[in-house]
Design an enzyme around this catalytic site. Sequence first.
Site, mmCIF file in Angstrom:
data_model
loop_
_atom_site.group_PDB
_atom_site.id
_atom_site.type_symbol
_atom_site.label_atom_id
_atom_site.label_comp_id
_atom_site.label_asym_id
_atom_site.label_seq_id
_atom_site.Cartn_x
_atom_site.Cartn_y
_atom_site.Cartn_z
ATOM 1 N N GLN A 200 72.447 78.768 30.195
ATOM 2 C CA GLN A 200 73.090 78.225 29.115
ATOM 3 C C GLN A 200 73.115 79.398 28.113
ATOM 4 O O GLN A 200 73.624 78.958 26.909
ATOM 5 C CB GLN A 200 72.190 77.009 28.688
ATOM 6 C CG GLN A 200 72.397 75.852 29.445
ATOM 7 C CD GLN A 200 71.110 74.704 28.891
ATOM 8 O OE1 GLN A 200 70.627 74.895 27.793
ATOM 9 N NE2 GLN A 200 71.354 73.656 29.642
ATOM 10 N N HIS A 266 67.937 75.847 27.009
ATOM 11 C CA HIS A 266 67.611 75.512 25.835
ATOM 12 C C HIS A 266 67.339 76.727 24.645
ATOM 13 O O HIS A 266 65.944 77.005 24.362
ATOM 14 C CB HIS A 266 66.291 74.515 25.784
ATOM 15 C CG HIS A 266 66.561 73.263 26.766
ATOM 16 N ND1 HIS A 266 65.345 72.482 27.190
ATOM 17 C CD2 HIS A 266 67.708 72.767 27.013
ATOM 18 C CE1 HIS A 266 65.757 71.474 27.754
ATOM 19 N NE2 HIS A 266 67.464 71.680 27.892
ATOM 20 N N GLU A 357 69.307 63.982 18.552
ATOM 21 C CA GLU A 357 68.795 63.473 17.202
ATOM 22 C C GLU A 357 69.624 64.175 16.109
ATOM 23 O O GLU A 357 70.071 65.200 16.210
ATOM 24 C CB GLU A 357 67.315 63.886 17.075
ATOM 25 C CG GLU A 357 66.374 63.120 17.954
ATOM 26 C CD GLU A 357 64.850 63.548 17.759
ATOM 27 O OE1 GLU A 357 63.965 63.023 18.612
ATOM 28 O OE2 GLU A 357 64.611 64.428 17.151
ATOM 29 N N TYR A 367 58.859 67.702 14.464
ATOM 30 C CA TYR A 367 59.773 66.847 14.722
ATOM 31 C C TYR A 367 59.519 65.992 16.162
ATOM 32 O O TYR A 367 60.231 65.312 16.494
ATOM 33 C CB TYR A 367 61.174 67.535 14.525
ATOM 34 C CG TYR A 367 61.289 67.565 13.131
ATOM 35 C CD1 TYR A 367 62.059 66.517 12.411
ATOM 36 C CD2 TYR A 367 60.848 68.743 12.587
ATOM 37 C CE1 TYR A 367 62.330 66.832 11.187
ATOM 38 C CE2 TYR A 367 61.136 68.990 11.319
ATOM 39 C CZ TYR A 367 61.878 67.917 10.575
ATOM 40 O OH TYR A 367 62.355 68.076 9.080
ATOM 41 N N TYR A 378 65.625 62.449 33.297
ATOM 42 C CA TYR A 378 67.132 62.688 33.669
ATOM 43 C C TYR A 378 67.082 61.940 35.160
ATOM 44 O O TYR A 378 68.075 61.513 35.658
ATOM 45 C CB TYR A 378 67.432 64.045 34.107
ATOM 46 C CG TYR A 378 67.578 64.931 32.736
ATOM 47 C CD1 TYR A 378 68.849 64.574 32.002
ATOM 48 C CD2 TYR A 378 66.976 65.960 32.443
ATOM 49 C CE1 TYR A 378 69.092 65.103 30.658
ATOM 50 C CE2 TYR A 378 67.350 66.627 31.388
ATOM 51 C CZ TYR A 378 68.564 66.311 30.702
ATOM 52 O OH TYR A 378 68.519 67.217 29.382
#
Length: 486
Positions: A200, A266, A357, A367, A378
């Site tokens: 990614q 990520h 979120e 958080y 998943y």
Amino acid sequence: MAKYLLLSSAAIIAGISCITDSKPGAEPEPGRPAPNSQQQVSVTQFYLDTCAKCHGAAGEGGGGGTQSLIVQDKYDQKHDRPFFDAIKNGVPHAGMEGYGATMTDPQIWGQVVHIRELQAKGLRAKNGSPRPVNGVFPGKQHNYRIEDVVNSGLQTPWAIDWLPDGRMLVTNLPGTVQVVSKNNTTHQVQGLPESRRQGQGGLMDVAVHPTNGFIYLSFTAPGMERGTMTKVVRGKLVFAGDTPTWTDQQTVLEFPQEFYTQAGVHFGSRIVFDKTHVFVAVGERGTNMQVQELTNPYGKVFRVNQDGTIPTDNPYFNTEGALKGIWSYGHRNQQGMAFDLQGNLWVTEHGPRGGDEVNKIDKGANYGWPVVAFAINYNDTPFQTPWPAPNQKITLPVFRWMPSIGASGLDVAKGKAFPKWNGDLLAGGLSGANLDRLRIRNGKLLEREELIHGMGRIREVAVGPDGYVYVAINQPDKIIRLMPAP
């Protein structure tokens, strides 16, 4: 599950009131793992085996007189906790027995997530997607139309910003930046820093500082071994005719080699500015519980000065062992970040399956990832619950998407083009292929409107100098914009 599980909001609340009075203030146990023999039970299969008899395989109701779950009001996040409590404690007056004795809290929450997936699917089939009428999309506050801006020559466009003269900058994940002129011709920037296309990751955000003349880039920097890590630099562009060249590069944020990893997920990587600082989102790179440690960069928002030095008033500047640039932690993958018109910092971030979120970022706050989550795994097994224990100081989101939309791209509406949207968040989704307008005031979500759905994976949302809303789409790779329409 017996009949009348979610007969109506009133029925749920009525049932809860007579049960929870015996346990005032009782909270589910967050993150308590289920026994191995039960943890791997498919959330979907449990629903089909146990709940579908009354509530229908698609949540349509009917069995034993149950009402449909595919109702817009029941889809509201205000029902998250009542749904959980109804499954755990039962609804005695409606003949619904509780499952708290035989199911863990994560398993019970998994059923809420599954119900949300059924509702999303059913409501989409019922309501459809935003569609134009004679080229105009009718909206709640504004009508708008959509036009292509750049529809060729892009390769996974990731971010958009503008030079002071109005030319647009577009990053492409494989490692290029294009300058788009006002007549939509494009020129590729020469001399960019080396980035590595890994999973990614690649060349990600671009942010033009409003006053200091620098352009900031975030990218996947290759390490001395095979690993990579998010890095931020700043530089300037010089033009020889129409050809732009990157120059005057300075490092703003980088991390020691010990934190480089081969994980291809990520990266976070969004960049925003306040008057004197640079904020950078760094994703958790699949490290899970390391996110809760202040000794590493994973799953954090960093705050540095414009030149990369560390402000001494950062919350963990004097904490032994902590990375001094940390501003907040407990994040998963923050691919949307923006300041609102009041100066509040917001991020949108991915959950796994369920529970993307919208978080208001406060100094030093935690958080919660992965201690609490609105998601399941998943592979359709339970994960956590969303609620912290009384001894856990965790900040919960203002809004959560269930199911996940792959939250990516965030900006705040401003300017004269859409004055009734001013101050609203504009949030994109990759897997959801959606653009949402979120009106949040005083920490409460007041309105959510879907502006786009089904045009492609929305990677970036950026409000231009003209006030139009520019959107970078992947698959197909192009940039579109929303413009006001009568």
